[in-house]
Each structure stands twice: as structure tokens, then as C-alpha cells.
Write a protein that holds these residues in place. Sequence first.
Motif, PDB file in Angstrom:
ATOM      1  N   ASP A 281     -61.213 104.171 -53.811  1.00 40.69           N
ATOM      2  CA  ASP A 281     -59.883 104.190 -54.413  1.00 40.69           C
ATOM      3  C   ASP A 281     -59.250 102.819 -54.513  1.00 40.69           C
TER       4      ASP A 281
ATOM      5  N   GLU B 185     -70.652 105.319 -56.723  1.00 38.01           N
ATOM      6  CA  GLU B 185     -69.399 105.845 -57.254  1.00 38.01           C
ATOM      7  C   GLU B 185     -68.300 104.804 -57.257  1.00 38.01           C
TER       8      GLU B 185
ATOM      9  N   ARG C   1     -65.607 102.138 -57.921  1.00 42.23           N
ATOM     10  CA  ARG C   1     -64.932 102.084 -59.209  1.00 42.23           C
ATOM     11  C   ARG C   1     -64.750 100.695 -59.815  1.00 42.23           C
TER      12      ARG C   1
ATOM     13  N   GLN D  86     -63.700 105.115 -68.171  1.00 41.55           N
ATOM     14  CA  GLN D  86     -64.289 106.428 -68.451  1.00 41.55           C
ATOM     15  C   GLN D  86     -63.371 107.258 -69.360  1.00 41.55           C
ATOM     16  N   VAL D  87     -62.067 107.188 -69.065  1.00 36.23           N
ATOM     17  CA  VAL D  87     -61.093 107.994 -69.798  1.00 36.23           C
ATOM     18  C   VAL D  87     -61.125 107.685 -71.295  1.00 36.23           C
TER      19      VAL D  87
ATOM     20  N   MET E  74     -71.341 102.793 -69.203  1.00 36.76           N
ATOM     21  CA  MET E  74     -70.635 103.668 -70.135  1.00 36.76           C
ATOM     22  C   MET E  74     -71.273 103.654 -71.525  1.00 36.76           C
TER      23      MET E  74
ATOM     24  N   GLU F 158     -61.989  98.603 -63.687  1.00 35.15           N
ATOM     25  CA  GLU F 158     -61.971  99.834 -62.901  1.00 35.15           C
ATOM     26  C   GLU F 158     -62.620 100.916 -63.767  1.00 35.15           C
ATOM     27  N   ILE F 159     -63.723 101.449 -63.275  1.00 36.19           N
ATOM     28  CA  ILE F 159     -64.585 102.268 -64.133  1.00 36.19           C
ATOM     29  C   ILE F 159     -63.930 103.570 -64.589  1.00 36.19           C
ATOM     30  N   SER F 160     -63.100 104.189 -63.733  1.00 34.30           N
ATOM     31  CA  SER F 160     -62.551 105.487 -64.159  1.00 34.30           C
ATOM     32  C   SER F 160     -61.533 105.312 -65.280  1.00 34.30           C
ATOM     33  N   SER F 161     -60.837 104.170 -65.296  1.00 36.92           N
ATOM     34  CA  SER F 161     -59.897 103.944 -66.407  1.00 36.92           C
ATOM     35  C   SER F 161     -60.676 103.692 -67.704  1.00 36.92           C
TER      36      SER F 161
END
Length: 624
Positions: free
Chosen positions: A285, A305, A307, A356-357, A318, A351-354
Motif C-alpha cells: 500500500d 503484487e 505496486r 491498471q485502472v 500492462m 503506481e501500478i494499480s492507478s
Amino acid sequence: MLGLLVKVNPYSDESLLGYLHRLAEANALSGVFLTDLSKLEMHNEPGSQNFIGELNVRWHEIASEIAAPPTRPMPLWNLRRRRFCGRCLGEKGYWNLFWDLSLVTCCIEHKTPLCDICRHCGKKLDWSEHITLSCPSCGDELASTDDTAKANADELWLVRELQIAFNAGSQRAPHLRHLSTIELHELAFRLGACSSNPRSRKPLKIADSASLATASRICRNAAAMLRHWPHGLEQGLDRIRTERGHGRVWQLIVALGPIYKEIFDRLSDQAYQFARDAIERYLLDRWEAPLALRHRRLHANAIAEHRWLSVGEAASRMDLKLAVVSRAAQVGEVKCRNQAYSNGRVARVVEISSLQVIADKLRSAVGVEEAARKLGLSKKRVVQLIHAGFLKIWGGKPQSGAPWLIGQNGIQDLLRPASDVPLQKRIKNTQISFSQLMRCAAREDSIFKKILIASLNGTIGISGAENSERRICDWIFERIIVESLLNSTSTSASEIGVVEAARTLGVKQEVVYALVQQQVIKSRIRKINGRETRLIRLSDLEAFRKKYVFGRELANSLNCSPKYLTSALSQSGITAFGGPTSTTRPCRQYYWLRSSKLEAYLAQHANPTQCNLTKSGVFPEIEN
Ligand SMILES: [Zn+2]
Ligand SMILES: [Zn+2]
């Protein structure tokens, strides 16, 4: 038992050292002498420990610690300093076993802090002097009835957890339920010590670790981390990072200090896996730097995992072009920051999840040429749409040579007004297509925008041409509505006055007033320049035209006189909705509901040549 004359029965929850002192007093001996004697006996017969008996299994554990004191900084049992609850001591008359646990700092029963000095003279109380119930220095009673101080809530919580574990009770915090007393102690001590001395290189080496003040500080800090799990731990780790002054240092050992090593290396048992998992989650996180792929302490999954990645790594994960991710990061569409390495190199991490979105959107973004093809517009118009904010673009304005990244959603939104409209084979004389309109209209840029806005917000209706993929260039409008829209001076450009409406419909104003009054045409009153003005939305005018038809229009298409038409229709059972002879809907002009019966009559009697209703149109007629 130790060759003593007087026997004293111990209590099941009595402190071993407390008992020895009580036993000594009954035999008129010094408690310290008795402790030494018991040590000797245990040393000579380590297996038997006869004098302890079977009463309290914990005593065996303590007896071995008395015989061979551990050298650890804060062992489970505190056998140096005495702690007690004045009220419990007064009520029961003996020392409680539970008070001898190093991290027990308060009384669960009375919810008060324990005490480790004489309240009267301030003497530190330890087991090296003979004490039963009074101070060896001033002789004052240690028991008291007026303890009102409140124990710290966090400390009380952890002490209760220790007590339930100690008594093998079941009402425990779910995340700690599987830990034995010693396991809970070891974890709490490490968290509490590291959190109490965040800047120390050896936080577990504590001066005066047996004192209540030290134990209390450690207990409180440990409880703050363990209580609201894992949020408390995360806050604790944040605080340690801040206090170490390495909030923006991206080396785990430097930023977090010894706590990291303590939990991952020293507490390697399976029982502590939940704590390691929580730290890994914290890193996922909040650790805003890449984690080395071969980080030996972290779980492979945690690294996979994790980020925060370099731009290149994030792009390849990605399946995006590096330049695209760079651009998105540059304009803040993806969370990113610069990371300085010790060799002076500065690299951007994202930051990978941002990412990913928005990855799908970045992947499907198209250039101007493709967007122009999809929309059926020129490239110049597409660029106009971008600048006017009609098309969402990704990665900002491209540098020379780079393509625009136009989002598919924006393109779909622009095509949406025509997505489910009826399709027709040919354009009627009363209609005009978007491309025809653009070709023949002056001031085309402003008209382009006006027509597009009106189409998007549903002010004007659209039909589609067959085999046209419903692209904008092939949209078909009613000429009359387009004219009204373009002539309209109303501020919103989607509403017109009664005069304009009458002109649009080709009728007198009174007719429009009558229709408005009968609420066949919807309208509203608005104050414009202090004057009340009745305004009609173009969409409502169009709704009227779709639902009703005037006699004159019918007569035209049937090529007969209006008078004849009225009687012919009424003979066929088709009565006018309103008109000069109607009592319910009086109006200068007859008008009919476009019922299926009327449509059938028209289909049967219509003149094959189409009529043209807008001879005074501002656009030249276009033959199809
Ligand atoms: Zn008490
Ligand atoms: Zn005293």
C-alpha cells in the motif's frame, strides 16, 4: 519441604516469590534466604522441584528462571521488581502470579495501573528484600483502598489479552487467538520496544526494563499497534518512519529500522506469519518504490503484487508502450514520483494499480486519423472537437511527431445520439444531412458546434442513413428544426419563442398559443430582460410534429382541399384532435393525431409526389 516446620498452603493464583516470602515469614526466616534455599534445592534436584508440588504448573517455569535467570532484555517473567495492585493486595492478602509477567502493567479487575514503589516513601520494591504486605523501608501498608487512577485503555486491552492467553480463555482478539502467552509477549515486546525507541539501532536493549514505567511505555506502544489490526500497525510503521526522519528514503532497513528485521528474522515461526503478512500489505500500500526482485525477506507474491514499479516494468506488465505510460504519468493520469538512487540516478516510478485502472483506455486510444474515420468527420474537425473538450484525450497534448491518444469512450459518446435512431434509405426533401449542412452553411465552425451540442443534448432529433455506420457525417435532420435552431436567438439555443415556433410550423401565432394552452405543445414562461416570455423547447416542438399533423399538411400530401379532407376523414371515422369546430380543443387550424388509422388512410390515398413544406428555407434544396 525445604525442611521447614510450618507449612503454608499456596493459592492457585499466587506469585511463587510472593509465596516464598509468605512461607518465610511463617517460619520466621528471611524471604531472601528462602529464595536462595529454593534455588539451591532446584539446582541439586532439577527434576524433582518437590517444594513446588503440583499446585501451579506455571511455578515450574518460574522456578527454572529463578535457578538460571535469562539474559534476554525483557523475558516473559519479571522476577526483579515487584508490582502490585493495592486494592487486590488488601482484598486477598497475597501477591498475584499474573503481576509477575513483564508486560502486565495494570489490574484488569480494578482497571487501575499497578504500582512498583511504596506509595508512602517512594522506595522501589524488589524481591531482594523480605516483604509480605508492608514497605521494608517505612513499614507502611502496601495495600490501599483508594486507588482511583485509571489505567490506559490500550494497556488494559493488551494486559487483558495476555491474561486470557495466560488462563487459556477463549474470548480473544481474532488475529491474536492462536498465540500462546509467550508468543504474544515476544511479539508485543518487539513491536512495543521498536515503536518506543524508533531511532535506536538496538531498541530491544532497554535500561531498567523491569521498571513499571518502562514496561508501561512498551505495553502501550505495542497495544497501539496490535489493537486495531492492521490499521494500528500501519499507523505505527508510519510513525516510526516519520520519527526516524527517513519518510522519503526508499531502503526498507533504513526507513523502518530494526522492527523489520525483528519481525521477519527473529520471529520466523509460523505463528507470526500474520504479522509478516500485515507488513507486506503495508508495503504494497504505502511503499512508493520498487521492491528488489530478489528481496530475501519478502514473500515472492508481495514483490509480484507490489505496486510501485519503474515506468518500463509497469508498461511491459500492462502491455502498453513505454511512451504512452510516460505521457500518462507526466500529466498525472497515473500516480508517479521520482526516485533518486544512491548512484545519483533519478528514475520515475509509477503506481501500478492507478495504471491498471486506465490501461484498457490507453490501449484502445486512437489517433486523429482513426477518430476521424470513426466519426465520419475531417481530421481538422476532430482536432476542433479535442480543443473544445468533446473528445477525451490521454497523455496530454502530444509533442511534435507523437500521435494524439483519443479515448474510445469520447468517440462513442459523440456517436451515441444516433446509436438507436431509425435508419432510412434516402433523405427526404424536408431533411438535410450533417455533411450537406456543413457544405452549404456559412459560419460553419459555429454551426458545427451548435448542431453537435443540440444533437448531443437531444434538442434536435436525428435519423440515420442506411449503411452509414451511423457516423456523424450521415446524420439526417429535419430542415425546419435545423433552421429554427440556427435562427434562434434564445440564449440556450434550444428554446424558441411563440413567434419563431409559429414560423417553424408555418401557422399563425394564435394557433401556437391555442396548442400551448391545450398543452399539446409543452412550454414554459421565463423572464428575459424583465419581460415574461413563453419559450418552447425545440425538442417539444419536434415531439408535437411527430405526434400530430395539421390539416394543411395532410391536404397537401393527399392533394385535396382542406375542407374536403376534414369531411373525408370524419367519414372514415378519423376525427380531428382539435380545430375550429372542436369544443374541447378549439383552434384556428384542424390538427389530427398521427394514429395508426390515419397512417393507414394516408398510405391508401397519398399522392406519390412528396410535398415540400419549407419553401422559404435558408438552405438550398438538395436533390437526392
Ligand atoms: Zn486490583
Ligand atoms: Zn515505604
